[in-house]
Design a protein around this motif. Structure first.
Motif, PDB file in Angstrom:
ATOM      1  N   GLY A 172      25.058  37.068   5.899  1.00  0.00           N
ATOM      2  CA  GLY A 172      24.765  37.197   7.043  1.00  0.00           C
ATOM      3  C   GLY A 172      24.244  36.636   8.046  1.00  0.00           C
ATOM      4  O   GLY A 172      24.344  37.212   9.009  1.00  0.00           O
ATOM      5  N   SER A 191      29.445  38.858   3.845  1.00  0.00           N
ATOM      6  CA  SER A 191      28.770  39.393   3.528  1.00  0.00           C
ATOM      7  C   SER A 191      27.647  40.310   4.331  1.00  0.00           C
ATOM      8  O   SER A 191      28.484  40.189   5.968  1.00  0.00           O
ATOM      9  CB  SER A 191      27.262  39.243   3.114  1.00  0.00           C
ATOM     10  N   GLU A 229      22.078  39.789  -2.741  1.00  0.00           N
ATOM     11  CA  GLU A 229      22.470  37.963  -2.493  1.00  0.00           C
ATOM     12  C   GLU A 229      23.516  37.957  -3.005  1.00  0.00           C
ATOM     13  O   GLU A 229      24.684  36.461  -3.930  1.00  0.00           O
ATOM     14  CB  GLU A 229      21.999  37.468  -2.698  1.00  0.00           C
TER      15      GLU A 229
HETATM   16 MG    MG Z   1      22.674  37.210   2.461  1.00  0.00          MG
END
Ligand code: MG
Ligand code: ASP
Length: 420
Positions: A8, A36, A202
Motif C-alpha cells: 500500500g 495491495s 497484510e
Molecule cells: Mg499493506
C-alpha cells in the motif's frame, strides 16, 4: 519467472505509483506483479464495513468519500483519455461496492466485511493496469479471485492449494508466454460459490508467496519503504544495521518472537519451494536490500533484537501450596487456548506458573476468573519482553541496564528478558 509485490505505501500517491514504472521496466521477465490496496484504503474499507452493518447512510457517505479520493488519484495519474477509461473502471467497482453495502448485515459481519473490503485491491490494480497500458507496458489485469480459492473462513480464508495451483498455472502461463506482464491483487480470493474472501490483514505478501510457489518462480521481491531487514526496529534503537542475507529459519524465529518483518504465512510456501525472497526498497531500487533464502550455510548475524512492549506478566500460584503438576499445567494451558490467549513466554516453578503475554484486558480478566477457584493470579502490567538472537553479554547489559529484570531465559542462541 519472477514475482514482484508492491504494498500500500508504494502506491499511496499517484507520484509513487508512477515511480514504480522504471522498477517494472528494469525487472527481468516474465513477471507477475501483485499489488495491495492504496495507502490506508483497507482501513477505510474496514470502517465502511462496520458502518454498513450499523448505519447504511453513513456507509454510503464513506463510500462516496472513497470514490472521490480514487477519482482524484486517477485524475492526477493519467492523461485525459486515460482518465476516461479509469473512471469507467472505477464506476463499475463502486457500483459493486454499493451493492455490497446494501447487502451487508451485522448478523454475518465477517462475510459482509469480505464482500466490502476486497474492493480496495480491485481498485488499485485497475488503476495500475491502466497506467501501465498508457505507459506502453503490455499487461493483463487478472482477477485473482478466479485463481485463489478458499473455504468459507471469512476474513481468514484458508487456501485450497491444489485447486488454486491448477488455476494459477492454466490461467497465468498463457499470458506470460505471450510476453505480457500479469498484474493482479494480493489479499483476496473467492470461495467455490464465487463469494469474495480476504486472507487476513497484510495478506498480500502471502498471496505473492503462494503465486511464486505455484508457478515455480525463480524469486519473489517484496518492495517496501525500508531498505531490507534490520537487526532491530530503527524507531526504537538508534544504531541498527542492515541484514543483507538471512535464512528462512532465522526470519521465522524473528516473526515468532514478534518482529514485524514479513507476514508469517509468507515464509512457508517460499521455504518449501526453495524460492529466495528479496526485500527491496521502492524509494531506492539500487539499494541491495535483504535476501532471505533456505540455504543453511553459516551466516554471521548481528545480534537481532525484538522488543515487544505493553506486555503483561502473570504469575499463577496454587492456593493450597500444591505443586504445579503436569495435570495442572495442562488445565492452565487449556484455559489460555480456550480464550485464544497467545503466550509469548512461560516458566514453571514449584507452585507457580509464569506467563508473559500481550495485554488484552478482557481476555485476561476472563482468564483470571477461570483460574481463580484454584489459583491466585498476580500480574505486572506495562512490562516489556525483549528477545535477542545471537546475543552478546554487552548487548544484554546495554538493554537491561537501569531496568528491573523480572524474568530471564537463555538458550545458546536466544535470550529473553521481561523487564520493567
Ligand atoms: Mg499493506
Ligand atoms: N490491503 C491489505 C491490508 O492493508 C493487504 C495488504 O496490504 O497486504 O491489510
Amino acid at each position: 519467472m519472477h514475482v514482484y509485490k508492491f504494498g500500500g505505501a508504494s502506491i499511496a500517491t499517484p507520484e509513487r505509483m508512477k515511480a514504480l514504472l522504471p522498477i517494472i521496466l528494469a525487472a527481468r521477465k516474465p513477471l507477475v506483479v501483485v499489488v495491495s490496496a492504496m495507502g490506508k484504503t483497507t482501513n477505510a474499507l474496514e470502517e465502511l464495513a462496520r458502518a454498513a452493518c450499523a448505519d447504511k447512510g453513513r456507509a454510503r457517505m464513506l463510500a462516496d468519500t472513497l470514490e472521490q479520493e480514487h477519482l482524484s488519484y486517477a485524475q492526477s495519474l493519467m492523461s485525459a483519455d486515460g482518465f476516461v477509461a479509469a473512471k469507467a473502471a472505477l464506476d463499475e467497482l463502486f457500483t459493486e461496492l454499493h451493492w455490497a453495502v446494501d447487502d451487508a448485515d451485522g448478523a454475518r459481519f465477517d462475510y459482509s466485511y469480505d464482500q466490502i473490503v476486497c474492493v480496495g485491491e480491485l481498485l488499485s490494480t485497475r488503476m495500475f493496469s491502466l497506467l501501465l497500458q498508457e505507459s506502453g507496458i503490455e499487461n493483463e489485469w487478472v482477477d485473482i479471485r478466479h485463481i485463489i480459492r478458499t473455504d468459507e473462513t471469512w476474513r481468514e480464508g484458508r487456501v485450497d492449494l491444489p485447486y488454486s495451483t491448477m488455476q494459477a498455472r492454466t490461467q497465468l502461463h498463457p499470458i506470460l508466454d505471450a510476453g505480457k506482464l500479469v498484474l493482479t491483487q494480493g489479499f483476496i480470493g473467492a470461495t467455490a460459490n464465487n463469494q469474495s474472501v480476504t486472507l487476513g490483514r497484510e495478506g498480500s505478501d502471502y498471496t505473492a508467496a503462494l503465486l511464486a510457489s505455484m508457478l515455480g518462480a525463480d524469486d519473489l521481491s517484496i518492495w517496501k519503504d525500508v531498505a531490507g531487514l534490520r537487526n532491530a526496529d530503527p524507531r526504537l534503537f538508534p544504531d541498527t544495521v542492515q541484514i543483507p542475507n538471512i535464512t528462512y529459519a532465522e526470519v521465522i524465529e524473528m516473526a515468532y518472537y514478534g518482529a514485524q518483518v514479513i507476514h508469517p504465512k509468507t515464509i512457508k510456501p517460499l521455504h518449501n519451494a526453495g524460492i529466495p525472497l528479496y526485500v527491496k526498497c521502492f524509494l531506492d531500487p539500487a539499494e541491495r536490500g535483504t535476501v532471505i533464502h533456505a540455504n543453511e550455510t553459516q551466516i554471521a548475524y548481528p545480534p537481532i533484537i525484538v522488543w515487544k512492549r505493553e506486555q503483561v506478566l502473570l504469575q499463577v500460584t496454587t492456593l493450597d501450596f500444591s505443586f504445579i503438576t503436569e495435570d495442572a499445567l495442562s488445565f492452565i494451558y487449556d484455559t489460555f487456548a480456550r480464550l485464544r490467549l497467545h503466550v509469548n513466554m512461560i516458566q514453571n516453578a514449584a507452585i507457580s506458573f509464569i506467563a508473559c503475554l500481550d495485554n488484552q484486558p478482557e481476555k485476561i480478566a476472563a482468564l483470571i476468573a477461570a483460574l481463580e477457584p484454584m489459583y491466585k493470579v498476580r500480574r505486572n502490567e506495562n512490562v516489556s519482553l525483549m528477545t535477542v538472537r545471537h546475543y552478546t553479554p554487552e548487548i544484554l547489559f546495554g538493554l537491561t541496564m537501569n531496568r528491573t529484570i523480572l524474568l530471564e531465559q537463555k538458550t545458546r542462541t536466544t535470550v529473553q528478558v521481561v523487564v520493567m
